[in-house]
Design a protein around this motif. Structure first.
Motif, PDB file in Angstrom:
ATOM      1  N   ALA A  80      40.824 -15.017   0.497  1.00 58.27           N
ATOM      2  CA  ALA A  80      39.593 -14.225   0.573  1.00 58.27           C
ATOM      3  C   ALA A  80      39.218 -13.879   2.012  1.00 58.27           C
ATOM      4  CB  ALA A  80      38.452 -14.995  -0.079  1.00 58.27           C
ATOM      5  N   ASP A  81      38.480 -12.801   2.151  1.00 60.00           N
ATOM      6  CA  ASP A  81      37.922 -12.392   3.432  1.00 60.00           C
ATOM      7  C   ASP A  81      36.582 -13.105   3.600  1.00 60.00           C
ATOM      8  OD1 ASP A  81      36.773 -11.154   5.622  1.00 60.00           O
ATOM      9  OD2 ASP A  81      37.316  -9.127   4.989  1.00 60.00           O
ATOM     10  N   MET A  82      36.552 -14.138   4.416  1.00 62.51           N
ATOM     11  CA  MET A  82      35.359 -14.972   4.591  1.00 62.51           C
ATOM     12  C   MET A  82      34.204 -14.224   5.263  1.00 62.51           C
ATOM     13  SD  MET A  82      36.047 -18.073   3.532  1.00 62.51           S
ATOM     14  CE  MET A  82      37.201 -19.419   3.476  1.00 62.51           C
ATOM     15  N   ASP A  83      34.504 -13.115   5.907  1.00 64.92           N
ATOM     16  CA  ASP A  83      33.474 -12.351   6.607  1.00 64.92           C
ATOM     17  C   ASP A  83      32.817 -11.290   5.729  1.00 64.92           C
ATOM     18  OD1 ASP A  83      33.962 -13.757   8.976  1.00 64.92           O
ATOM     19  OD2 ASP A  83      35.616 -12.419   9.479  1.00 64.92           O
ATOM     20  N   LYS A  84      33.383 -11.033   4.560  1.00 65.97           N
ATOM     21  CA  LYS A  84      32.865 -10.029   3.649  1.00 65.97           C
ATOM     22  C   LYS A  84      31.828 -10.681   2.725  1.00 65.97           C
ATOM     23  CE  LYS A  84      35.487  -6.306   1.599  1.00 65.97           C
ATOM     24  NZ  LYS A  84      36.667  -5.949   0.822  1.00 65.97           N
ATOM     25  N   PRO A  85      30.749 -10.000   2.400  1.00 62.44           N
ATOM     26  CA  PRO A  85      29.786 -10.579   1.465  1.00 62.44           C
ATOM     27  C   PRO A  85      30.457 -10.972   0.148  1.00 62.44           C
ATOM     28  CG  PRO A  85      28.887  -8.597   2.438  1.00 62.44           C
ATOM     29  CD  PRO A  85      30.333  -8.669   2.854  1.00 62.44           C
ATOM     30  N   LEU A  86      30.020 -12.089  -0.415  1.00 61.81           N
ATOM     31  CA  LEU A  86      30.563 -12.599  -1.675  1.00 61.81           C
ATOM     32  C   LEU A  86      29.423 -12.802  -2.662  1.00 61.81           C
ATOM     33  CD1 LEU A  86      32.823 -13.802  -3.450  1.00 61.81           C
ATOM     34  CD2 LEU A  86      32.401 -15.996  -2.298  1.00 61.81           C
ATOM     35  N   GLY A 110      33.038 -21.998   4.031  1.00 61.25           N
ATOM     36  CA  GLY A 110      33.172 -21.122   5.181  1.00 61.25           C
ATOM     37  C   GLY A 110      32.850 -19.657   4.969  1.00 61.25           C
ATOM     38  N   PHE A 111      32.455 -19.264   3.767  1.00 64.12           N
ATOM     39  CA  PHE A 111      32.064 -17.871   3.561  1.00 64.12           C
ATOM     40  C   PHE A 111      30.766 -17.614   4.316  1.00 64.12           C
ATOM     41  CE2 PHE A 111      34.974 -18.457   0.087  1.00 64.12           C
ATOM     42  CZ  PHE A 111      35.582 -17.225  -0.046  1.00 64.12           C
ATOM     43  N   ASP A 112      30.699 -16.487   5.031  1.00 62.83           N
ATOM     44  CA  ASP A 112      29.558 -16.183   5.877  1.00 62.83           C
ATOM     45  C   ASP A 112      28.317 -15.724   5.118  1.00 62.83           C
ATOM     46  OD1 ASP A 112      30.859 -16.823   8.225  1.00 62.83           O
ATOM     47  OD2 ASP A 112      31.502 -14.773   8.613  1.00 62.83           O
ATOM     48  N   GLU A 113      28.522 -14.941   4.063  1.00 61.11           N
ATOM     49  CA  GLU A 113      27.399 -14.300   3.371  1.00 61.11           C
ATOM     50  C   GLU A 113      27.626 -14.408   1.867  1.00 61.11           C
ATOM     51  OE1 GLU A 113      25.356  -9.855   3.465  1.00 61.11           O
ATOM     52  OE2 GLU A 113      26.884 -10.361   4.938  1.00 61.11           O
ATOM     53  N   VAL A 114      26.882 -15.301   1.212  1.00 61.77           N
ATOM     54  CA  VAL A 114      27.096 -15.577  -0.215  1.00 61.77           C
ATOM     55  C   VAL A 114      25.791 -15.368  -0.977  1.00 61.77           C
ATOM     56  CG1 VAL A 114      27.888 -17.275  -1.914  1.00 61.77           C
ATOM     57  CG2 VAL A 114      28.857 -17.286   0.404  1.00 61.77           C
ATOM     58  N   TYR A 115      25.913 -14.749  -2.157  1.00 63.57           N
ATOM     59  CA  TYR A 115      24.767 -14.450  -3.000  1.00 63.57           C
ATOM     60  C   TYR A 115      25.044 -14.889  -4.429  1.00 63.57           C
ATOM     61  CZ  TYR A 115      23.756 -11.338   0.883  1.00 63.57           C
ATOM     62  OH  TYR A 115      23.525 -10.827   2.135  1.00 63.57           O
ATOM     63  N   SER A 116      24.004 -15.349  -5.112  1.00 66.00           N
ATOM     64  CA  SER A 116      24.049 -15.629  -6.542  1.00 66.00           C
ATOM     65  C   SER A 116      23.264 -14.521  -7.224  1.00 66.00           C
ATOM     66  CB  SER A 116      23.414 -16.993  -6.827  1.00 66.00           C
ATOM     67  OG  SER A 116      23.307 -17.206  -8.216  1.00 66.00           O
ATOM     68  N   ILE A 117      23.822 -13.971  -8.291  1.00 67.58           N
ATOM     69  CA  ILE A 117      23.168 -12.861  -8.986  1.00 67.58           C
ATOM     70  C   ILE A 117      22.197 -13.408 -10.035  1.00 67.58           C
ATOM     71  CG2 ILE A 117      23.505 -10.810 -10.403  1.00 67.58           C
ATOM     72  CD1 ILE A 117      26.298 -10.549  -9.125  1.00 67.58           C
ATOM     73  N   ASN A 118      20.911 -13.116  -9.843  1.00 71.44           N
ATOM     74  CA  ASN A 118      19.876 -13.547 -10.790  1.00 71.44           C
ATOM     75  C   ASN A 118      20.176 -13.011 -12.188  1.00 71.44           C
ATOM     76  OD1 ASN A 118      18.343 -14.873  -8.838  1.00 71.44           O
ATOM     77  ND2 ASN A 118      17.100 -13.066  -8.412  1.00 71.44           N
ATOM     78  N   GLY A 119      20.064 -13.862 -13.180  1.00 70.39           N
ATOM     79  CA  GLY A 119      20.269 -13.443 -14.565  1.00 70.39           C
ATOM     80  C   GLY A 119      21.718 -13.410 -14.992  1.00 70.39           C
ATOM     81  N   GLY A 120      22.649 -13.594 -14.047  1.00 66.85           N
ATOM     82  CA  GLY A 120      24.069 -13.627 -14.367  1.00 66.85           C
ATOM     83  C   GLY A 120      24.568 -12.362 -15.052  1.00 66.85           C
ATOM     84  N   PHE A 121      25.703 -12.496 -15.730  1.00 72.96           N
ATOM     85  CA  PHE A 121      26.300 -11.330 -16.374  1.00 72.96           C
ATOM     86  C   PHE A 121      25.449 -10.830 -17.541  1.00 72.96           C
ATOM     87  CE2 PHE A 121      29.229  -9.113 -19.260  1.00 72.96           C
ATOM     88  CZ  PHE A 121      29.606  -8.089 -18.412  1.00 72.96           C
ATOM     89  N   GLU A 122      24.709 -11.733 -18.194  1.00 69.42           N
ATOM     90  CA  GLU A 122      23.862 -11.303 -19.311  1.00 69.42           C
ATOM     91  C   GLU A 122      22.836 -10.272 -18.851  1.00 69.42           C
ATOM     92  OE1 GLU A 122      24.332 -11.976 -22.607  1.00 69.42           O
ATOM     93  OE2 GLU A 122      26.175 -12.877 -21.814  1.00 69.42           O
TER      94      GLU A 122
END
Length: 106
Positions: A54-60, A81-93
């Protein structure tokens, strides 16, 4: 970023359009039935290979069923080591209702 951020689907969609990576941590059968376009089905079995490539500098963005499990996974990925990580509210549903144009449904 030393921690992840929870974001809604419009912000996640904008990040995807700008080239963000998406990791879906749901089981393979659920992923096969439908997922965010361009996402990668991340599991314990392929985690090491994913992190290595993975590209650790790219948002995930991390997606699960309802946005709960993805928070733990997002924090783990920050610690890897990922620089920019997000969790998506509500998930796939929530995603499939709010962003149907960015879904692949079997």
């Amino acid at each position: 970023m030393s921690h992840f951020e929870c974001i809604d689907s419009p912000k996640a969609a904008a990040l995807i359009k700008d080239g963000a990576q998406v990791a879906d941590i749901r089981d393979p059968n659920s992923f096969a039935q439908g997922h965010i376009s361009g996402s990668y089905n991340l599991s314990n079995e392929n985690l090491h290979d994913y992190i290595s490539a993975a590209d650790m500098d790219k948002p995930l963005l991390v997606c699960c069923y309802h946005g709960i499990s993805s928070q733990q996974a997002a924090q783990f990925l920050v610690e890897q080591g990922f620089d920019e990580v997000y969790s998506i509210n509500g998930g796939f549903e929530a995603w499939r209702v709010e962003q149907p144009d960015l879904c692949e449904i079997a």
